[in-house]
Design a protein around this motif. Sequence first.
Motif, PDB file in Angstrom:
ATOM      1  N   THR A   1       2.257  15.229   8.590  1.00  0.00           N
ATOM      2  CA  THR A   1       3.208  15.828   7.655  1.00  0.00           C
ATOM      3  C   THR A   1       2.730  15.796   6.208  1.00  0.00           C
ATOM      4  O   THR A   1       3.285  16.483   5.362  1.00  0.00           O
ATOM      5  CB  THR A   1       4.562  15.096   7.734  1.00  0.00           C
ATOM      6  OG1 THR A   1       4.388  13.737   7.273  1.00  0.00           O
ATOM      7  CG2 THR A   1       5.090  15.085   9.157  1.00  0.00           C
ATOM      8  N   LYS A   2       1.720  14.967   5.924  1.00  0.00           N
ATOM      9  CA  LYS A   2       1.198  14.758   4.562  1.00  0.00           C
ATOM     10  C   LYS A   2       2.205  14.061   3.650  1.00  0.00           C
ATOM     11  O   LYS A   2       2.007  13.983   2.431  1.00  0.00           O
ATOM     12  CB  LYS A   2       0.764  16.083   3.912  1.00  0.00           C
ATOM     13  CG  LYS A   2      -0.209  16.912   4.754  1.00  0.00           C
ATOM     14  CD  LYS A   2      -1.478  16.138   5.066  1.00  0.00           C
ATOM     15  CE  LYS A   2      -2.446  16.966   5.897  1.00  0.00           C
ATOM     16  NZ  LYS A   2      -3.652  16.205   6.302  1.00  0.00           N
TER      17      LYS A   2
ATOM     18  N   VAL B   1      -0.608  22.878  -0.650  1.00  0.00           N
ATOM     19  CA  VAL B   1       0.440  23.322  -1.564  1.00  0.00           C
ATOM     20  C   VAL B   1       0.162  22.731  -2.940  1.00  0.00           C
ATOM     21  O   VAL B   1      -0.217  21.561  -3.053  1.00  0.00           O
ATOM     22  CB  VAL B   1       1.842  22.878  -1.071  1.00  0.00           C
ATOM     23  CG1 VAL B   1       2.911  23.248  -2.090  1.00  0.00           C
ATOM     24  CG2 VAL B   1       2.153  23.515   0.280  1.00  0.00           C
ATOM     25  N   LYS B   2       0.339  23.533  -3.981  1.00  0.00           N
ATOM     26  CA  LYS B   2       0.101  23.062  -5.339  1.00  0.00           C
ATOM     27  C   LYS B   2       1.341  23.273  -6.196  1.00  0.00           C
ATOM     28  O   LYS B   2       2.237  24.022  -5.823  1.00  0.00           O
ATOM     29  CB  LYS B   2      -1.094  23.806  -5.964  1.00  0.00           C
ATOM     30  CG  LYS B   2      -2.420  23.555  -5.271  1.00  0.00           C
ATOM     31  CD  LYS B   2      -3.545  24.288  -5.983  1.00  0.00           C
ATOM     32  CE  LYS B   2      -4.889  23.997  -5.314  1.00  0.00           C
ATOM     33  NZ  LYS B   2      -6.014  24.692  -6.006  1.00  0.00           N
TER      34      LYS B   2
ATOM     35  N   ILE C   1       0.821  -1.208   0.000  1.00  0.00           N
ATOM     36  CA  ILE C   1       0.000   0.000   0.000  1.00  0.00           C
ATOM     37  C   ILE C   1       0.859   1.264   0.000  1.00  0.00           C
ATOM     38  O   ILE C   1       2.021   1.258   0.409  1.00  0.00           O
ATOM     39  CB  ILE C   1      -0.962   0.044   1.205  1.00  0.00           C
ATOM     40  CG1 ILE C   1      -0.180   0.123   2.516  1.00  0.00           C
ATOM     41  CG2 ILE C   1      -1.901  -1.161   1.199  1.00  0.00           C
ATOM     42  CD1 ILE C   1      -1.063   0.357   3.751  1.00  0.00           C
ATOM     43  N   LYS C   2       0.243   2.344  -0.450  1.00  0.00           N
ATOM     44  CA  LYS C   2       0.830   3.681  -0.353  1.00  0.00           C
ATOM     45  C   LYS C   2      -0.163   4.554   0.380  1.00  0.00           C
ATOM     46  O   LYS C   2      -1.334   4.631   0.003  1.00  0.00           O
ATOM     47  CB  LYS C   2       1.125   4.262  -1.737  1.00  0.00           C
ATOM     48  CG  LYS C   2       1.788   5.635  -1.697  1.00  0.00           C
ATOM     49  CD  LYS C   2       2.022   6.156  -3.106  1.00  0.00           C
ATOM     50  CE  LYS C   2       2.671   7.526  -3.091  1.00  0.00           C
ATOM     51  NZ  LYS C   2       2.852   8.080  -4.462  1.00  0.00           N
ATOM     52  N   SER C   3       0.295   5.207   1.438  1.00  0.00           N
ATOM     53  CA  SER C   3      -0.582   6.017   2.266  1.00  0.00           C
ATOM     54  C   SER C   3       0.053   7.386   2.505  1.00  0.00           C
ATOM     55  O   SER C   3       1.116   7.691   1.956  1.00  0.00           O
ATOM     56  CB  SER C   3      -0.861   5.309   3.595  1.00  0.00           C
ATOM     57  OG  SER C   3      -1.874   5.964   4.318  1.00  0.00           O
TER      58      SER C   3
ATOM     59  N   GLY D   1       8.543  16.025   0.351  1.00  0.00           N
ATOM     60  CA  GLY D   1       8.124  14.715   0.832  1.00  0.00           C
ATOM     61  C   GLY D   1       6.761  14.281   0.327  1.00  0.00           C
ATOM     62  O   GLY D   1       6.264  13.217   0.698  1.00  0.00           O
ATOM     63  N   VAL D   2       6.148  15.092  -0.501  1.00  0.00           N
ATOM     64  CA  VAL D   2       4.828  14.768  -1.058  1.00  0.00           C
ATOM     65  C   VAL D   2       4.931  14.668  -2.573  1.00  0.00           C
ATOM     66  O   VAL D   2       4.895  13.581  -3.144  1.00  0.00           O
ATOM     67  CB  VAL D   2       3.771  15.820  -0.658  1.00  0.00           C
ATOM     68  CG1 VAL D   2       2.414  15.451  -1.237  1.00  0.00           C
ATOM     69  CG2 VAL D   2       3.697  15.945   0.858  1.00  0.00           C
TER      70      VAL D   2
END
Length: 357
Positions: free
Chosen positions: A167-168, A260-261, A160-162, A198-199
Amino acid sequence: MSRKKIVIQLSLIAFLSIGFVTFLFLTSEYRMHRNNAFVRRYPHHPVNKIQDVPIGYNSYYFAGYFENKLYLGNTTAPLHLLEVNIKTRDTSHIMINLNESDLPFNAVNVKLSPPYFFVMDGSVPCIYRGKINNWDAHLWMKDEVYFMNAIPIDSNRLYIKSIHLETKASILGLYSKVGNKKGKVTLNFDLLERQIDGVFDVDGMMVTEKELSVLSYVYYYRNQYLILDKNLQMVQKNTTIDTVATANISLSEPINNGEVKMNAPPLFINKLAALSPKLMFINSNRLGRYEESKMLKQASIIDVYNWRKKTYDFSFYFYNIENESLRELQVYENYLVGLVGNSLSIYELKPQFFDTY
């Protein structure tokens, strides 16, 4: 100053402005699609195109493969599967039955792990499991772990990826369950290497190899992919032939809710990926030295890596259909299959080029 001169000056300024914007666009396109630091090798016909099978819609995705049959899920009809015999190219339709169907589904995804299949929605969250021989699925997990993506490893475990709630940041993990007991969630916070936020900078593709239970993660925006074992431990950290080692993305300042975009389209290094027991297939639209840009209008480039030896082997083309390009890629035994527009493209991997097993 006369009106005529003013008009001429304004016209000249407009012309120069358009020229400058065009120059910036062309140089941006050049940067996005070319890297003269590497050279690809294209052997003579390493693959043989078998057939393009019409499937009617571009909403299909790969759900799995079992006994020469390819199964396609459909994003607009979540409980419908299209079965395609990869040898005869015969097709049939399957409807999945759920024992509980009143949950607030948002993004249903179907994946096979023979003899089982899984119906999953990580936003609810819930997972149904059933047998391929009757296509009836029962609620197997509910409200235990939220996930963005999940791929079955075997009948009791999923890759899985969560997202970390505070911290998102993106996290890779495992979900396992035995019998009727509550499942176990194992997260590895150290696998994805943060470079910027990190996102976005760690965004990428989860791919698996079912025969050996090998897991992988291919970054979108850097020249790197990870090879993991079935317990989510790092085995290898490999690089592609591209030279972009740091994600090239531009992010906005956080708005009121902290969101954040991206300010501009990111520089994609790896777009699609598929994994075999020895080889990694990666689709990249980045041109190397001596490559003609017109090929990107005709086909998708597939780079072949031997992930065990950490080597780049060669490249070949996966051709467009009616100006539609490859949007999903998988490898099953000695077949490479792709979804292109409303068609399923089937290629045979020639054994003298591909050491797949």
